[in-house]
Design an enzyme around this catalytic site. Sequence first.
Site, PDB file in Angstrom:
ATOM      1  N   ASP A 188      66.290  59.407  82.077  1.00 32.86           N
ATOM      2  CA  ASP A 188      65.114  58.873  82.766  1.00 32.86           C
ATOM      3  C   ASP A 188      63.976  58.724  81.762  1.00 32.86           C
ATOM      4  O   ASP A 188      63.709  59.630  80.983  1.00 32.86           O
ATOM      5  CB  ASP A 188      64.716  59.832  83.895  1.00 32.86           C
ATOM      6  CG  ASP A 188      63.486  59.347  84.645  1.00 32.86           C
ATOM      7  OD1 ASP A 188      63.537  58.244  85.212  1.00 32.86           O
ATOM      8  OD2 ASP A 188      62.465  60.062  84.651  1.00 32.86           O
ATOM      9  N   GLU A 272      68.263  53.314  83.107  1.00 33.70           N
ATOM     10  CA  GLU A 272      67.832  52.347  84.118  1.00 33.70           C
ATOM     11  C   GLU A 272      67.186  51.159  83.427  1.00 33.70           C
ATOM     12  O   GLU A 272      66.665  51.260  82.329  1.00 33.70           O
ATOM     13  CB  GLU A 272      66.872  52.993  85.119  1.00 33.70           C
ATOM     14  CG  GLU A 272      65.665  53.608  84.459  1.00 33.70           C
ATOM     15  CD  GLU A 272      64.721  54.227  85.460  1.00 33.70           C
ATOM     16  OE1 GLU A 272      64.804  53.897  86.652  1.00 33.70           O
ATOM     17  OE2 GLU A 272      63.894  55.038  85.045  1.00 33.70           O
ATOM     18  N   CYS A 346      66.652  70.507 102.183  1.00 37.83           N
ATOM     19  CA  CYS A 346      67.831  71.353 102.010  1.00 37.83           C
ATOM     20  C   CYS A 346      67.510  72.616 101.221  1.00 37.83           C
ATOM     21  O   CYS A 346      68.375  73.461 101.027  1.00 37.83           O
ATOM     22  CB  CYS A 346      68.958  70.573 101.320  1.00 37.83           C
ATOM     23  SG  CYS A 346      68.645  70.245  99.574  1.00 37.83           S
ATOM     24  N   ASP A 353      61.480  64.615  87.236  1.00 36.25           N
ATOM     25  CA  ASP A 353      62.176  63.772  86.263  1.00 36.25           C
ATOM     26  C   ASP A 353      63.666  64.122  86.141  1.00 36.25           C
ATOM     27  O   ASP A 353      64.504  63.239  85.997  1.00 36.25           O
ATOM     28  CB  ASP A 353      61.512  63.870  84.884  1.00 36.25           C
ATOM     29  CG  ASP A 353      60.073  63.372  84.920  1.00 36.25           C
ATOM     30  OD1 ASP A 353      59.751  62.556  85.799  1.00 36.25           O
ATOM     31  OD2 ASP A 353      59.267  63.811  84.070  1.00 36.25           O
TER      32      ASP A 353
HETATM   33 ZN   LIG Z   1      68.094  67.962  99.479  1.00 30.47          ZN
END
Ligand SMILES: [Zn+2]
Length: 402
Positions: A188, A272, A346, A353
Amino acid sequence: MTAKAVKRAFKYRFYPSGAQAAELARTFGCVRLVYNMALAARTQAWTLRQERVNYNTTSALLTGWKKTDELAFLNDVSSVPLQQALRHLQVAFTNFFAKRARYPTFKSKKRSRRSAEYTTSAFRWRDGKLTLAKMAEPLDIVWSRPLPEGASPSTVTVSQDAAGRWFVSLLCDDVIEQTPASGVVGIDAGLDSLLTLSTGEKVTNPRHERCDRKALARAQRAMAKKEKGSANQARARLKVARVHARITDRRRDHLHKLTTRLVRENQTLVIEDLTVRNMVKSRSLARAISDAAWRQFRTMLEYKADWHGRNLVVVDRWFPSSKLCSTCGALAERMPLNMRSWTCRCGTVHDRDVNAARNILAAGQAVTACGDGVRPQRGNLRSGQSSLKQENPRATTGIPVL
Ligand SMILES: [Zn+2]
């Protein structure tokens, strides 16, 4: 293990004699002039007569120019760099017509790179000594690293940077032994750290960069205060160029070490495509510098991946890589740029990053599973949206249609 034959450029500093420096300065001037005149001729033919002029036509023009009294001095330098300038112009037009580049621009005496390219007929390579056309003595090259065993250059490019340093780049055939690696990595691009890897590693900018950038700003201010065209201003400009050269040298070294390591350790590398992002963002200095570094990083990664038989996957930024939880796939609602870490529903705590790099890796691996080199197209997003839309009627069941 397989071996791959590649063309590889080896660049060295050299120290010309007074006569050599004068010959090269003359050649640079003629290269620039020929390039600009050919560009003007091509532009005129197109705007006035809608004619496309090709390399052969410009080459014939050059022959004509050399016969005139005003341009007879073009005969004093080697003809090969002049022909090469016309070939470079041809490449610039090919890129323009293929919509890969903007319309070619004129070379400027002050701003453009001073360089001349020699092909085999215009230099002699013997016993490790390089002698250019129109020169009696070989160049005094500082061999900072060896050429490959038995290598012999096919093209030689001589250049001088704004800081006044002379370089020669030798294009040679080389063989690269390809050994497979086991790692996979998502990368990234960032602002505060240069890169973040899906492994959690953060790669910072070169250590001296902040310091150097301050020195650059200081030198630029000093230059602005000097009287235009004065000897003091020329000295100040050289000082600016020296600081600039130091920054770009350190950055290039840094990126070379980094890309070599990444390619050595990993069989699959996912990055990317930032071109889309670049179109919409505003340009700050920090952004401009980090974009330049990213472009250089990508170029190095591309050719090194090719040399070493690695799989480089470029994913479009069509998915929200920062907002997507790489553990459970949930989408965070909003993610302001200053939010460096966040906690998903979660329970996973994400570094912004590192999470993005993990998502990039996952997207790249999904692409490779579908077939080599296929990039996720925008259509994928659209089909995702339409499946989302199909769910909507269910949610609206019972609402009367008006
Ligand atoms: Zn999650």
